[in-house]
Design a protein around this motif. Structure first.
Motif, short mmCIF file in Angstrom:
data_model
loop_
_atom_site.label_atom_id
_atom_site.label_comp_id
_atom_site.label_asym_id
_atom_site.label_seq_id
_atom_site.Cartn_x
_atom_site.Cartn_y
_atom_site.Cartn_z
N ILE A 1 -14.28 23.66 -3.27
CA ILE A 1 -14.29 23.17 -4.65
C ILE A 1 -14.74 24.31 -5.56
O ILE A 1 -15.88 24.77 -5.46
N PRO A 2 -13.88 24.77 -6.45
CA PRO A 2 -14.26 25.90 -7.32
C PRO A 2 -15.15 25.45 -8.47
O PRO A 2 -15.17 24.27 -8.83
N ASN A 3 -15.87 26.37 -9.02
CA ASN A 3 -16.69 26.09 -10.21
C ASN A 3 -15.83 26.30 -11.45
O ASN A 3 -16.13 27.11 -12.33
N GLN A 4 -14.73 25.57 -11.48
CA GLN A 4 -13.72 25.67 -12.54
C GLN A 4 -13.15 24.27 -12.78
O GLN A 4 -13.33 23.37 -11.96
N PRO A 5 -12.44 24.07 -13.90
CA PRO A 5 -11.79 22.77 -14.12
C PRO A 5 -10.88 22.43 -12.94
O PRO A 5 -10.04 23.24 -12.55
N THR A 6 -11.07 21.24 -12.39
CA THR A 6 -10.38 20.91 -11.14
C THR A 6 -9.72 19.54 -11.22
O THR A 6 -10.33 18.57 -11.67
N MET A 7 -8.48 19.49 -10.75
CA MET A 7 -7.82 18.22 -10.53
C MET A 7 -7.77 17.99 -9.02
O MET A 7 -7.17 18.77 -8.28
N PHE A 8 -8.43 16.92 -8.57
CA PHE A 8 -8.36 16.53 -7.17
C PHE A 8 -7.15 15.61 -7.00
O PHE A 8 -7.02 14.61 -7.73
N VAL A 9 -6.28 15.93 -6.06
CA VAL A 9 -5.12 15.08 -5.78
C VAL A 9 -5.30 14.51 -4.37
O VAL A 9 -5.49 15.26 -3.41
N ALA A 10 -5.25 13.19 -4.24
CA ALA A 10 -5.63 12.55 -2.98
C ALA A 10 -4.60 11.52 -2.52
O ALA A 10 -3.86 10.94 -3.33
N ASN A 11 -4.57 11.29 -1.20
CA ASN A 11 -3.79 10.19 -0.66
C ASN A 11 -4.48 8.88 -1.00
O ASN A 11 -5.70 8.83 -1.19
N HIS A 12 -3.69 7.80 -1.07
CA HIS A 12 -4.24 6.53 -1.57
C HIS A 12 -3.91 5.41 -0.58
O HIS A 12 -2.77 4.99 -0.45
N PHE A 13 -4.96 4.92 0.10
CA PHE A 13 -4.77 3.89 1.13
C PHE A 13 -5.59 2.63 0.87
O PHE A 13 -5.23 1.55 1.30
N THR A 14 -6.72 2.78 0.15
CA THR A 14 -7.58 1.62 -0.12
C THR A 14 -7.95 1.56 -1.59
O THR A 14 -8.02 2.58 -2.28
N ARG A 15 -8.23 0.35 -2.05
CA ARG A 15 -8.63 0.16 -3.44
C ARG A 15 -10.03 0.74 -3.69
O ARG A 15 -10.34 1.21 -4.78
N SER A 16 -10.86 0.72 -2.66
CA SER A 16 -12.24 1.19 -2.82
C SER A 16 -12.34 2.68 -3.08
O SER A 16 -13.38 3.17 -3.52
N GLU A 17 -11.26 3.43 -2.83
CA GLU A 17 -11.28 4.88 -3.10
C GLU A 17 -11.56 5.16 -4.57
O GLU A 17 -12.17 6.18 -4.91
N THR A 18 -11.12 4.26 -5.44
CA THR A 18 -11.34 4.43 -6.88
C THR A 18 -12.82 4.56 -7.20
O THR A 18 -13.21 5.24 -8.15
N PHE A 19 -13.66 3.95 -6.36
CA PHE A 19 -15.10 3.96 -6.61
C PHE A 19 -15.83 5.01 -5.78
O PHE A 19 -16.69 5.73 -6.29
N PHE A 20 -15.49 5.10 -4.47
CA PHE A 20 -16.33 5.97 -3.65
C PHE A 20 -15.96 7.45 -3.73
O PHE A 20 -16.81 8.31 -3.50
N VAL A 21 -14.72 7.79 -4.08
CA VAL A 21 -14.37 9.21 -4.17
C VAL A 21 -15.12 9.89 -5.33
O VAL A 21 -15.72 10.95 -5.13
N PRO A 22 -15.13 9.30 -6.54
CA PRO A 22 -15.95 9.92 -7.60
C PRO A 22 -17.43 10.01 -7.23
O PRO A 22 -18.10 10.99 -7.56
N TYR A 23 -17.91 8.99 -6.53
CA TYR A 23 -19.31 8.98 -6.10
C TYR A 23 -19.59 10.14 -5.14
O TYR A 23 -20.59 10.86 -5.28
N ILE A 24 -18.70 10.35 -4.17
CA ILE A 24 -18.88 11.43 -3.20
C ILE A 24 -18.84 12.79 -3.90
O ILE A 24 -19.66 13.68 -3.61
N ILE A 25 -17.91 12.96 -4.82
CA ILE A 25 -17.81 14.24 -5.54
C ILE A 25 -19.08 14.50 -6.35
O ILE A 25 -19.63 15.61 -6.35
N PHE A 26 -19.57 13.47 -7.01
CA PHE A 26 -20.80 13.60 -7.79
C PHE A 26 -21.99 13.90 -6.88
O PHE A 26 -22.84 14.75 -7.18
N LYS A 27 -22.04 13.21 -5.74
CA LYS A 27 -23.14 13.38 -4.79
C LYS A 27 -23.17 14.79 -4.22
O LYS A 27 -24.24 15.39 -4.04
N LYS A 28 -21.99 15.36 -3.96
CA LYS A 28 -21.93 16.66 -3.30
C LYS A 28 -21.93 17.84 -4.28
O LYS A 28 -22.32 18.94 -3.92
#
Length: 723
Positions: A32-59
């Motif tokens: 993950i660069p220290n630059q403006p970033t667009m994360f593009v992800a595969n989509h399999f569950t509805r819960s990804e909308t919530f936990f992916v931003p959480y994981i990115i913020f956490k890490k």
């Protein structure tokens, strides 16, 4: 948008993660660069909308915004989504908001290029990535690529217009794209980071989240019920691996073409930008989609179902299926082309042949039976229902009714891994048996050498041949299909059982002498090993012999004898284990304190209150019976593990019902001879013998009169018609 609200949300997600027991593993953070970033992800569950931003913020400590279905923007939920910066898919200024955030580096963004959940994981048609859903069937949209490219192009236009005093361009960008120049954007470059989310295992069935929902809502719509069942199990029991792939620097990505296009005279800058967008939008989309799915973490389910799919016949022997699974997993690991889940760790996979419960295999095997993927014809033969993969199942039902088809679709995107499995399924049984045996044996020896080099101690380490596990084959016609696993004692090494190994091999048996984890290297290796590790070491030898032998005998000395008894208690019905021999095995030691010349009182305190005294005494030096083999330093943590093993073995003795020989020296200075009597009484074997021999030492298999012990074993095997 309230950053504080997002922080609260992350706190709540962290709390739920602990309550639900959700198992996130995150890899590739360094990408993950220290630059403006667009994360593009595969989509399999509805819960990804919530936990992916959480994981990115956490890490990373950085907030990433995402889009959400416009139908969710009602009432309290709508207010919440707005508060955390989520943008509705129907927001008229959606694209401008995304581009503006990336141009100025205000927020990163998460986009799901597939547009909606792909529950079937059916994502490829004619080498093109597609969205195959009830709502749309066609190529994956290129919108995310376009928005990321626009942010890079428009930022550059802003910088150049500001630098050249081009007020007309600055006005155009503000009016049409809500963009104005800000200090600090000169050093920014937009990056795209492919993000793969892999779930293991995916299982239907009741779960806590579903149960709570059913209590609150009496009649849940069918589609929501399906999502609660699948996603509830994922959140409460599965491993969720989130992997950030290598970033794509868009400035570098478009550089050469951009230089050429910008040299075209007369054409307006906006038109030049459109040329670049048209040229790169599909190319970039296919490239990052390929990266997303090529980063899938391969797990046991993937290999299991792929082996069934690609096996050329409709019927397969169960043992051969396990061999194909094992060797395919080994080759995939060795290729170093893929990320591999711990479920296909080579050292763990040998348990496939241990004749014991192996959760990874048993769980998916039972699922395959329940969903009619396979049918058991007899105890060793199964039939594969090839038609199951051709069935058309409703989009919102496939994860429930044909779960393994979903898993197979995901794995099929990995071309080289699929090719490996296709090749392995074509081996005949003799070929694959030889390959699997050699692999287990070689890995066992490599594991020892790795530990030896890591733990080498000039003072305490012996020569490698002392600690190396070894195998003796048998070309004699007699007993050619019977193998014996030999297991040494505590603080010792395979060399301890070498005389017995040679004796038994000469009378016709195949021999595999195991090395218990933490042994044969250096004493402090024991401090990092558990009795479960020792048990697993024994099973490696058993698994190897089970491939080439029809019957197996386990003979263990001292601690090895305890492991032998415990192993006999755990084997399934119809296992190949046909007899056991336990020699000088301790359910009770004569006196632990007496084995240490100094600090007897301290030792007793350590034994009784180990957790409180760990820092006071880590080890005690002693004088072993065979210093050329045994450690001369005893780590307290090792003795604690030995005690745990004794207790575990004692609890399991009543489950032992195989023919057994218990051998004990009458005057053993280490093991209380009553241990042998207790073992003999507690095991439930119909055929059992107790042999108390006139020895005054402990290591009776390595002493001058060891032939007496060897003959006892030979006579026992003769009584069972095994010799």
């Amino acid at each position: 948008m309230a950053i504080k609200t997002f922080g609260y949300t992350s706190f709540v997600m962290s709390f739920l993660e602990k309550i639900l027991g959700t198992k996130f593993t995150v890899t590739g953070i360094e990408n993950i660069p220290n630059q403006p970033t667009m994360f593009v992800a595969n989509h399999f569950t509805r819960s990804e909308t919530f936990f992916v931003p959480y994981i990115i913020f956490k890490k990373t400590g950085k907030q990433a915004r995402t889009l959400a279905d416009s139908k969710l923007y009602v009432g309290i939920l709508g207010k919440f989504l707005n508060a955390v910066g989520t943008v509705s898919t129907k927001n008229e200024k959606r694209d401008n908001i995304i581009v503006n955030d990336l141009v100025k580096g205000k927020y990163n963004w998460i986009i799901y290029p597939e547009g909606s959940m792909i529950k079937s994981k059916d994502i490829i048609r004619d080498n093109l990535f597609i969205s195959n859903t009830p709502y749309r069937n066609g190529p994956v949209r290129t919108g995310s690529a376009v928005l990321a490219l626009k942010s890079e192009l428009y930022r550059n236009d802003l910088i150049q217009a500001h630098k050249n005093g081009n007020n007309e361009m600055l006005k155009y960008l503000l009016q049409n794209h809500d963009l104005d120049y800000e200090d600090g954007i000169n050093n920014l470059t937009t990056h795209i980071v492919p993000l793969n989310i892999t779930y293991y295992p995916i299982r239907p069935g009741a779960n806590k989240i579903q149960e709570i929902a059913n209590r609150i809502v009496k009649k849940i719509p069918k589609q929501i019920a399906e999502e609660l069942e699948i996603e509830g199990n994922i959140l409460t029991g599965a491993q969720i691996n989130i992997h950030f792939g290598k970033s794509i620097n868009l400035a570098n990505y478009i550089k050469n073409k951009k230089v050429l296009i910008n040299q075209i005279p007369i054409i307006k800058q906006d038109t030049k930008n459109n040329f670049i967008l048209r040229y790169f939008r599909s190319k970039l989309t296919n490239e990052f989609m390929e990266k997303i799915y090529s980063d899938t973490e391969i797990n046991f389910d993937h290999i299991f179902i792929a082996c069934l799919m690609h096996y050329p016949e409709e019927k397969i022997n169960l043992l051969k299926l396990k061999k194909i699974i094992y060797y395919s997993a080994i080759l995939i690991n060795k290729s170093h082309n893929y990320r591999c889940n711990p479920s296909i760790n080579p050292q763990k996979l040998s348990k496939l042949f241990s004749d014991e419960l192996f959760h990874e295999f048993d769980d998916v095997f039972n699922l395959a039976i329940s969903q009619n993927v396979i049918k058991i014809l007899d105890q060793n033969l199964i039939e594969i229902n090839k038609n199951i993969f051709e069935r058309n199942i409703e989009f919102h039902e496939i994860r429930l009714e044909n779960t393994l088809h979903v898993v197979a679709n995901e794995f099929s995107l990995l071309e080289n891994a699929t090719a490996i499995i296709k090749r392995v399924t074509r081996y005949n049984d003799n070929e694959i048996t030889k390959k699997v045996f050699n692999e287990i044996y070689n890995l066992d020896q490599q594991h020892f050498l790795s530990d030896y080099n890591k733990k080498f101690d000039k003072t305490f380490s012996k020569k490698t041949e002392i600690g190396m596990p070894f195998f003796y084959d048998n070309d004699m016609q007699k007993n050619n299909n019977i193998g014996i696993v030999l297991c040494h004692g505590y603080k010792s090494a395979p060399a301890e059982v070498e005389p017995l190994a040679k004796y038994l091999n000469e009378i016709g048996f195949k021999i595999y002498a195991v090395r218990l984890q933490g042994h044969g290297t250096a004493p402090d290796d024991l401090a990092d090993s558990s009795w479960q590790d020792w048990y697993d070491s024994l099973q490696v030898g058993y698994s190897a012999l089970s491939l080439i032998c029809q019957k197996i005998i386990i003979i263990g000395f001292s601690t090895g004898g305890l492991l032998t008894l415990l192993s006999a208690s755990k084997k399934k019905n119809l296992s190949k284990l046909c007899a056991i021999v336990s020699i000088s095995s301790a359910l009770k030691l004569v006196s632990i304190a007496s084995k240490f010349a100094q600090g007897v009182e301290m030792w007793n305190e350590v034994l009784n209150k180990f957790s409180l005294s760990k820092g006071q005494l880590q080890y005690v030096d002693d004088h072993p019976e065979n210093p050329n083999i045994n450690y001369s330093r005893n780590y307290i943590s090792g003795v604690v593990q030995l005690e745990k093993l004794m207790n575990e073995c004692n609890k399991s003795l009543n489950l032992v019902d195989l023919p057994a020989l218990i051998i004990q020296g009458k005057n053993d200075p280490v093991v209380d001879p009553k241990s042998a009597e207790n073992i003999y009484k507690k095991i439930n074997s119909n055929i059992k013998y107790l042999s108390m021999l006139d020895f005054n030492n402990h290591v009776i298999i390595y002493s001058e009169r060891r032939e007496l012990v060897f003959k006892e074993i030979k006579n026992f095997l003769n009584k069972l018609n095994l010799f």
